[in-house]
Write a protein that holds these residues in place. Structure first.
Motif, PDB file in Angstrom:
ATOM      1  N   UNK A  91      66.659  52.198 -72.095  1.00  0.00           N
ATOM      2  CA  UNK A  91      65.382  52.689 -72.611  1.00  0.00           C
ATOM      3  C   UNK A  91      65.533  53.334 -73.988  1.00  0.00           C
ATOM      4  N   UNK A  92      66.607  54.142 -74.143  1.00  0.00           N
ATOM      5  CA  UNK A  92      66.763  54.967 -75.331  1.00  0.00           C
ATOM      6  C   UNK A  92      68.082  54.647 -76.035  1.00  0.00           C
ATOM      7  N   UNK A  93      68.103  54.914 -77.336  1.00  0.00           N
ATOM      8  CA  UNK A  93      69.347  54.695 -78.073  1.00  0.00           C
ATOM      9  C   UNK A  93      69.538  55.775 -79.129  1.00  0.00           C
ATOM     10  N   UNK A  94      70.804  56.042 -79.429  1.00  0.00           N
ATOM     11  CA  UNK A  94      71.172  56.921 -80.538  1.00  0.00           C
ATOM     12  C   UNK A  94      71.614  56.009 -81.667  1.00  0.00           C
ATOM     13  N   UNK A  95      70.687  55.701 -82.554  1.00  0.00           N
ATOM     14  CA  UNK A  95      71.000  54.784 -83.654  1.00  0.00           C
ATOM     15  C   UNK A  95      72.027  55.389 -84.594  1.00  0.00           C
ATOM     16  N   UNK A  96      72.048  56.706 -84.663  1.00  0.00           N
ATOM     17  CA  UNK A  96      73.001  57.392 -85.527  1.00  0.00           C
ATOM     18  C   UNK A  96      73.195  58.803 -85.002  1.00  0.00           C
ATOM     19  N   UNK A  97      74.436  59.264 -84.968  1.00  0.00           N
ATOM     20  CA  UNK A  97      74.738  60.642 -84.582  1.00  0.00           C
ATOM     21  C   UNK A  97      75.833  61.132 -85.518  1.00  0.00           C
ATOM     22  N   UNK A  98      75.454  61.962 -86.479  1.00  0.00           N
ATOM     23  CA  UNK A  98      76.400  62.441 -87.488  1.00  0.00           C
ATOM     24  C   UNK A  98      76.637  63.940 -87.311  1.00  0.00           C
ATOM     25  N   UNK A  99      77.893  64.317 -87.285  1.00  0.00           N
ATOM     26  CA  UNK A  99      78.306  65.706 -87.133  1.00  0.00           C
ATOM     27  C   UNK A  99      78.699  66.242 -88.511  1.00  0.00           C
ATOM     28  N   UNK A 100      78.020  67.285 -88.957  1.00  0.00           N
ATOM     29  CA  UNK A 100      78.330  67.890 -90.249  1.00  0.00           C
ATOM     30  C   UNK A 100      79.062  69.192 -89.959  1.00  0.00           C
ATOM     31  N   UNK A 101      80.375  69.144 -90.099  1.00  0.00           N
ATOM     32  CA  UNK A 101      81.252  70.176 -89.568  1.00  0.00           C
ATOM     33  C   UNK A 101      80.988  71.562 -90.153  1.00  0.00           C
ATOM     34  N   UNK A 115      58.443  48.930 -75.454  1.00  0.00           N
ATOM     35  CA  UNK A 115      58.510  48.548 -74.041  1.00  0.00           C
ATOM     36  C   UNK A 115      58.922  49.725 -73.166  1.00  0.00           C
ATOM     37  N   UNK A 116      59.661  50.684 -73.736  1.00  0.00           N
ATOM     38  CA  UNK A 116      60.066  51.862 -72.980  1.00  0.00           C
ATOM     39  C   UNK A 116      58.858  52.637 -72.486  1.00  0.00           C
ATOM     40  N   UNK A 117      57.793  52.649 -73.279  1.00  0.00           N
ATOM     41  CA  UNK A 117      56.576  53.359 -72.878  1.00  0.00           C
ATOM     42  C   UNK A 117      55.933  52.659 -71.675  1.00  0.00           C
ATOM     43  N   UNK A 118      56.001  51.338 -71.664  1.00  0.00           N
ATOM     44  CA  UNK A 118      55.452  50.606 -70.514  1.00  0.00           C
ATOM     45  C   UNK A 118      56.283  50.888 -69.259  1.00  0.00           C
ATOM     46  N   UNK A 119      57.609  51.033 -69.419  1.00  0.00           N
ATOM     47  CA  UNK A 119      58.456  51.399 -68.278  1.00  0.00           C
ATOM     48  C   UNK A 119      58.107  52.806 -67.797  1.00  0.00           C
ATOM     49  N   UNK A 120      57.770  53.694 -68.734  1.00  0.00           N
ATOM     50  CA  UNK A 120      57.385  55.053 -68.364  1.00  0.00           C
ATOM     51  C   UNK A 120      56.164  55.026 -67.445  1.00  0.00           C
ATOM     52  N   UNK A 121      55.216  54.166 -67.763  1.00  0.00           N
ATOM     53  CA  UNK A 121      54.013  54.025 -66.931  1.00  0.00           C
ATOM     54  C   UNK A 121      54.398  53.583 -65.524  1.00  0.00           C
ATOM     55  N   UNK A 122      55.322  52.620 -65.438  1.00  0.00           N
ATOM     56  CA  UNK A 122      55.760  52.121 -64.130  1.00  0.00           C
ATOM     57  C   UNK A 122      56.546  53.186 -63.370  1.00  0.00           C
TER      58      UNK A 122
END
Length: 249
Positions: A91-101, A115-122
């Protein structure tokens, strides 16, 4: 020798027209899918780069004064990762995860499909499909800390005396949309990834449906964006990000 029969001009025109229309349909369909693939997956410009804020600006200026660059890293093994298929069907993705130290900051580019919203309805038995512009999900970072760093055998997280979990809430969240996807550029401040007394074991992105928000319950979706055993990939701030930080008052 028989004379070749010539086709009437209207017939020739009809054949050429049919052939031309066929070519237009074929190439038009190809171009449509190329266009759709590009514009549906391209990250909107308003969330493409790191979001400037005071902690990030201060870290950048401090590094600049010392003649070095801000430490920015991500984990390639966790990059562009999604909720797994047997748990929320990607359903969800982390397209980018950057750590700024130096800024004690994590910036996440969170994404989900229409489509994730339609799954939420279901999944929740909703009577109507929510507007994609609505704020539907609570997104936090759930961080595992090692309370016994000298013992590497108890890092699974099952023993509360060995692993501590802390939840971090976003200090800012910027929404954006493309043809098929919904994005949020999220900034999390205050997460020190260099702590040694109780080092970070893992960083998870927890997703809850806002109308069913219970941190004691299992998340609607979970994504791992950092694992202490995985290799870090280091990068730098882009020209656009530096310009934004330098213009921040």
């Amino acid at each position: 020798m028989s004379e070749r029969i010539r086709e009437p001009i209207p017939v020739k025109i009809a054949k050429i027209t049919v052939k031309s229309v066929g070519y237009l349909l074929v190439f038009g369909t190809i171009l449509f899918f190329i266009w759709r693939a590009f514009f549906s997956t391209a990250v909107p410009s308003e969330v493409k780069y790191l979001s400037p804020n005071t902690p990030l600006r201060d870290a950048y200026k401090a590094a600049l004064a010392e003649g070095r660059e801000v430490t920015v890293f991500y984990q390639q093994s966790q990059y562009d990762t999604t909720t797994v298929r047997d748990k929320n069907y990607s359903y969800f993705s982390a397209k980018e995860a950057r750590f700024i130290q130096e800024a004690n900051q994590v910036q996440l580019l969170f994404r989900y499909n229409n489509a994730t919203i339609r799954h939420l309805v279901e999944d929740y038995g909703l009577t109507e499909i929510p507007d994609r512009a609505d704020e539907l999900y609570d997104v936090t970072l759930y961080v595992a800390y090692d309370l016994t760093p000298a013992d590497l055998t108890d890092n699974a997280g099952n023993d509360p005396s060995a692993v501590k979990f802390v939840r971090y809430h976003a200090t800012s969240s910027e929404p954006a949309q493309s043809l098929m996807y919904n994005y949020r550029r999220m900034t999390f401040d205050g997460l020190d990834m260099t702590v040694t007394d109780n080092p970070v074991l893992a960083v998870y992105v927890d997703v809850y449906y806002l109308e069913d928000l219970d941190y004691e319950a299992e998340p609607y979706g979970t994504i791992c964006i950092y694992d202490y055993a995985a290799e870090n990939t280091y990068g730098t701030l882009t020209k656009q990000e530096i310009a934004a930080l330098e213009s921040l008052s």
